[in-house]
Design a protein around this motif. Structure first.
Motif, PDB file in Angstrom:
ATOM      1  N   VAL A 178     -61.829  15.682 117.301  1.00 23.46           N
ATOM      2  CA  VAL A 178     -61.558  16.772 118.238  1.00 23.46           C
ATOM      3  C   VAL A 178     -60.682  17.852 117.607  1.00 23.46           C
ATOM      4  N   TRP A 179     -60.722  19.046 118.206  1.00 25.76           N
ATOM      5  CA  TRP A 179     -59.856  20.143 117.786  1.00 25.76           C
ATOM      6  C   TRP A 179     -58.436  19.898 118.293  1.00 25.76           C
ATOM      7  N   GLY A 180     -57.462  20.131 117.433  1.00 23.30           N
ATOM      8  CA  GLY A 180     -56.074  19.901 117.809  1.00 23.30           C
ATOM      9  C   GLY A 180     -55.794  18.419 117.940  1.00 23.30           C
ATOM     10  N   ALA A 181     -54.613  18.095 118.468  1.00 23.02           N
ATOM     11  CA  ALA A 181     -54.256  16.690 118.660  1.00 23.02           C
ATOM     12  C   ALA A 181     -53.355  16.559 119.877  1.00 23.02           C
ATOM     13  N   PRO A 182     -53.593  15.562 120.719  1.00 20.39           N
ATOM     14  CA  PRO A 182     -52.709  15.338 121.867  1.00 20.39           C
ATOM     15  C   PRO A 182     -51.281  15.069 121.389  1.00 20.39           C
ATOM     16  N   ASP A 183     -50.310  15.364 122.247  1.00 19.22           N
ATOM     17  CA  ASP A 183     -48.910  15.180 121.870  1.00 19.22           C
ATOM     18  C   ASP A 183     -48.377  13.807 122.277  1.00 19.22           C
ATOM     19  N   ARG A 184     -49.266  12.906 122.666  1.00 21.68           N
ATOM     20  CA  ARG A 184     -48.858  11.550 122.988  1.00 21.68           C
ATOM     21  C   ARG A 184     -49.912  10.580 122.463  1.00 21.68           C
ATOM     22  N   PRO A 185     -49.575   9.307 122.340  1.00 21.31           N
ATOM     23  CA  PRO A 185     -50.483   8.370 121.667  1.00 21.31           C
ATOM     24  C   PRO A 185     -51.725   7.993 122.467  1.00 21.31           C
ATOM     25  N   ARG A 186     -51.659   8.066 123.783  1.00 22.80           N
ATOM     26  CA  ARG A 186     -52.815   7.674 124.591  1.00 22.80           C
ATOM     27  C   ARG A 186     -52.745   8.345 125.962  1.00 22.80           C
ATOM     28  N   GLY A 187     -53.860   8.334 126.648  1.00 22.95           N
ATOM     29  CA  GLY A 187     -53.877   8.936 127.975  1.00 22.95           C
ATOM     30  C   GLY A 187     -55.188   8.668 128.686  1.00 22.95           C
ATOM     31  N   THR A 188     -55.293   9.158 129.898  1.00 25.47           N
ATOM     32  CA  THR A 188     -56.488   8.979 130.724  1.00 25.47           C
ATOM     33  C   THR A 188     -56.867  10.311 131.356  1.00 25.47           C
ATOM     34  N   VAL A 189     -58.147  10.610 131.333  1.00 26.24           N
ATOM     35  CA  VAL A 189     -58.663  11.778 132.040  1.00 26.24           C
ATOM     36  C   VAL A 189     -59.419  11.263 133.258  1.00 26.24           C
ATOM     37  N   ASP A 190     -58.900  11.565 134.427  1.00 27.35           N
ATOM     38  CA  ASP A 190     -59.523  11.167 135.688  1.00 27.35           C
ATOM     39  C   ASP A 190     -59.896  12.452 136.410  1.00 27.35           C
ATOM     40  N   ALA A 191     -61.123  12.919 136.194  1.00 29.66           N
ATOM     41  CA  ALA A 191     -61.549  14.213 136.727  1.00 29.66           C
ATOM     42  C   ALA A 191     -63.027  14.147 137.093  1.00 29.66           C
ATOM     43  N   PRO A 192     -63.392  14.475 138.336  1.00 25.53           N
ATOM     44  CA  PRO A 192     -64.778  14.364 138.791  1.00 25.53           C
ATOM     45  C   PRO A 192     -65.693  15.359 138.075  1.00 25.53           C
ATOM     46  N   LEU A 193     -66.919  14.947 137.852  1.00 25.03           N
ATOM     47  CA  LEU A 193     -67.890  15.786 137.139  1.00 25.03           C
ATOM     48  C   LEU A 193     -69.085  16.112 138.026  1.00 25.03           C
ATOM     49  N   PRO A 210     -61.669  19.847 122.653  1.00 26.90           N
ATOM     50  CA  PRO A 210     -63.118  19.639 122.584  1.00 26.90           C
ATOM     51  C   PRO A 210     -63.536  19.015 121.255  1.00 26.90           C
ATOM     52  N   ILE A 211     -64.714  18.447 121.252  1.00 27.57           N
ATOM     53  CA  ILE A 211     -65.208  17.743 120.067  1.00 27.57           C
ATOM     54  C   ILE A 211     -65.708  18.729 119.022  1.00 27.57           C
ATOM     55  N   LEU A 212     -65.364  18.478 117.770  1.00 32.37           N
ATOM     56  CA  LEU A 212     -65.835  19.311 116.668  1.00 32.37           C
ATOM     57  C   LEU A 212     -67.356  19.355 116.654  1.00 32.37           C
ATOM     58  N   GLY A 213     -67.908  20.527 116.425  1.00 29.96           N
ATOM     59  CA  GLY A 213     -69.350  20.678 116.324  1.00 29.96           C
ATOM     60  C   GLY A 213     -70.083  20.742 117.640  1.00 29.96           C
ATOM     61  N   ASP A 214     -69.363  20.686 118.767  1.00 34.79           N
ATOM     62  CA  ASP A 214     -70.019  20.710 120.075  1.00 34.79           C
ATOM     63  C   ASP A 214     -70.349  22.151 120.458  1.00 34.79           C
ATOM     64  N   GLU A 215     -71.607  22.507 120.340  1.00 34.08           N
ATOM     65  CA  GLU A 215     -72.039  23.878 120.600  1.00 34.08           C
ATOM     66  C   GLU A 215     -72.054  24.211 122.097  1.00 34.08           C
ATOM     67  N   THR A 216     -71.922  23.205 122.936  1.00 31.38           N
ATOM     68  CA  THR A 216     -71.963  23.437 124.381  1.00 31.38           C
ATOM     69  C   THR A 216     -70.579  23.557 124.986  1.00 31.38           C
ATOM     70  N   TYR A 217     -69.644  22.716 124.560  1.00 30.29           N
ATOM     71  CA  TYR A 217     -68.337  22.659 125.221  1.00 30.29           C
ATOM     72  C   TYR A 217     -67.160  23.079 124.328  1.00 30.29           C
ATOM     73  N   ALA A 218     -67.431  23.468 123.094  1.00 29.62           N
ATOM     74  CA  ALA A 218     -66.339  23.900 122.212  1.00 29.62           C
ATOM     75  C   ALA A 218     -66.565  25.299 121.679  1.00 29.62           C
ATOM     76  N   THR A 219     -67.278  26.121 122.464  1.00 29.16           N
ATOM     77  CA  THR A 219     -67.651  27.457 121.978  1.00 29.16           C
ATOM     78  C   THR A 219     -66.442  28.347 121.720  1.00 29.16           C
ATOM     79  N   GLY A 220     -65.361  28.159 122.437  1.00 30.19           N
ATOM     80  CA  GLY A 220     -64.190  28.999 122.241  1.00 30.19           C
ATOM     81  C   GLY A 220     -63.307  28.571 121.089  1.00 30.19           C
ATOM     82  N   PHE A 221     -63.740  27.562 120.335  1.00 26.77           N
ATOM     83  CA  PHE A 221     -62.916  27.020 119.254  1.00 26.77           C
ATOM     84  C   PHE A 221     -63.519  27.255 117.872  1.00 26.77           C
ATOM     85  N   LYS A 222     -64.561  28.070 117.782  1.00 28.42           N
ATOM     86  CA  LYS A 222     -65.230  28.250 116.494  1.00 28.42           C
ATOM     87  C   LYS A 222     -64.316  28.833 115.426  1.00 28.42           C
ATOM     88  N   THR A 223     -63.388  29.710 115.834  1.00 22.18           N
ATOM     89  CA  THR A 223     -62.502  30.321 114.838  1.00 22.18           C
ATOM     90  C   THR A 223     -61.517  29.306 114.264  1.00 22.18           C
TER      91      THR A 223
END
Length: 334
Positions: free
Chosen positions: A182-197, A265-278
């Motif tokens: 992924v781009w960047g790195a979380p500032d803690r060792p672990r976590g949970t994403v609980d968000a409806p899709l 976002p995940i590296l190389g993800d053309e759908t969900y990481a479009t704002g991270f190309k730079t």
């Protein structure tokens, strides 16, 4: 099965009866309730030699019920000789290590060349008929360009039992692990994403975090941080990281959307990481080259564990990073 087969269920004297579809589902575990209902509606079920077409018909103590099982129909998708990396196989199921670029199921734009086409060719007569059709039972999917482990059922019984494990992840033995760069790195060792899709409001091929959507829970753990070409310019912040993710739910694009939602976002993800190309400009030349040649999201299903639907044995499988992700990892570490 070359001819129709007959299943006979006798309700002993004094034994309680009940609804026809429920009685049969309890006594013929190899067939799903939906399959049994279809057989009833098709006139393939008789109580005391009298054909019954009502799934709610009452079965009484002393009744004998016969179920005619027609020969499974050939699968509609054509069999295609496509190489598969088979990790495990028996009469009930098959575990494969899916390569990038392989679509799981025929759909619009992908009528051929899919995993289902390949499995029909590979399994042949060992497919007993999922829902009355000789086809592999897909119980979970990986995106076209996500690599890694998948289990597929070869029988109705296995399909039903595996599906239950995937539906009740918190209550059962099922484990699914993914590795994501992924781009960047979380500032803690672990976590949970609980968000409806739910479906994205403007792009139907995408998913988005939306109130009122289906519940979705992803757990992540930081495995490694990677520095950029000149970390001093970024205050020492890592340019990328490797996360190990596990799922409580299995929604479409879940990990990809959830990690983007928390800003990684995940590296190389053309759908969900479009704002991270730079961000690629911060990578070392070797890492930029590895990412450019990747051509997909850097996501790999590395672990799969479940209870065998027939034997009850706990099966565990792990998959090494494929060559393209291993090259990306090596370049990020250099």
């Amino acid at each position: 099965m070359t001819d129709s087969a007959i299943e006979t269920v006798t309700i002993a004297d004094g034994e309680p009866g009940g609804r026809l579809d429920r009685v049969l589902a309890a006594r013929i575990p190899a067939l799903s309730r939906s399959r049994l209902k279809a057989l009833i509606l098709a006139g393939q079920v008789a109580i005391a030699a009298r054909t019954v077409r009502d799934p709610a018909a009452q079965v009484n103590s002393g009744d004998t019920v016969t179920v005619t099982l027609p020969e499974a129909e050939p699968a509609k998708p054509a069999a295609e000789e496509i190489p598969l990396d088979i990790v495990y196989e028996d009469d009930a199921l098959i575990v494969i290590d899916k390569p990038k670029g392989l679509v799981v199921h025929p759909a619009a734009g992908h009528a051929t060349g899919t995993l289902v086409n390949a499995l029909i060719a590979h399994c042949g007569d060992s497919l007993s008929g999922i829902g009355g059709v000789k086809r592999p039972g897909i119980v979970h999917r990986l995106d076209k360009d996500t690599t890694g482990l998948m289990v597929v059922a070869k029988t109705d019984k296995a399909h039903r039992a595996l599906s239950k494990q995937f539906e009740k992840k918190l209550e059962g033995p099922l484990e699914r692990g993914y590795l994501a760069f992924v781009w960047g790195a979380p500032d803690r060792p672990r976590g949970t994403v609980d968000a409806p899709l739910d479906r994205h409001p403007h792009a139907r091929e995408k998913r988005a975090v939306r109130a009122g959507g289906r519940d979705a829970v992803t757990h992540w753990e930081l495995v490694e941080r990677f520095s950029g070409e000149d970390s001093s310019k970024d205050g020492g912040k890592p340019v990328a990281a490797l996360l190990a993710c596990t799922l409580e739910t299995g929604r479409t694009h879940q990990i990809r959307v959830h990690l983007a939602h928390i800003g990684h976002p995940i590296l190389g993800d053309e759908t969900y990481a479009t704002g991270f190309k730079t961000r690629a400009n911060r990578l070392t030349p070797a890492a930029r080259e590895a990412l450019a040649s990747l051509g997909r999201q850097a996501l790999h299903a590395y672990r799969l564990a479940f209870e065998h639907p027939v034997t009850g044995e706990f099966l565990e499988f792990e998959s090494e990073l494929p060559a393209d992700l291993a090259a990306l990892e090596a370049a990020l570490k250099a």
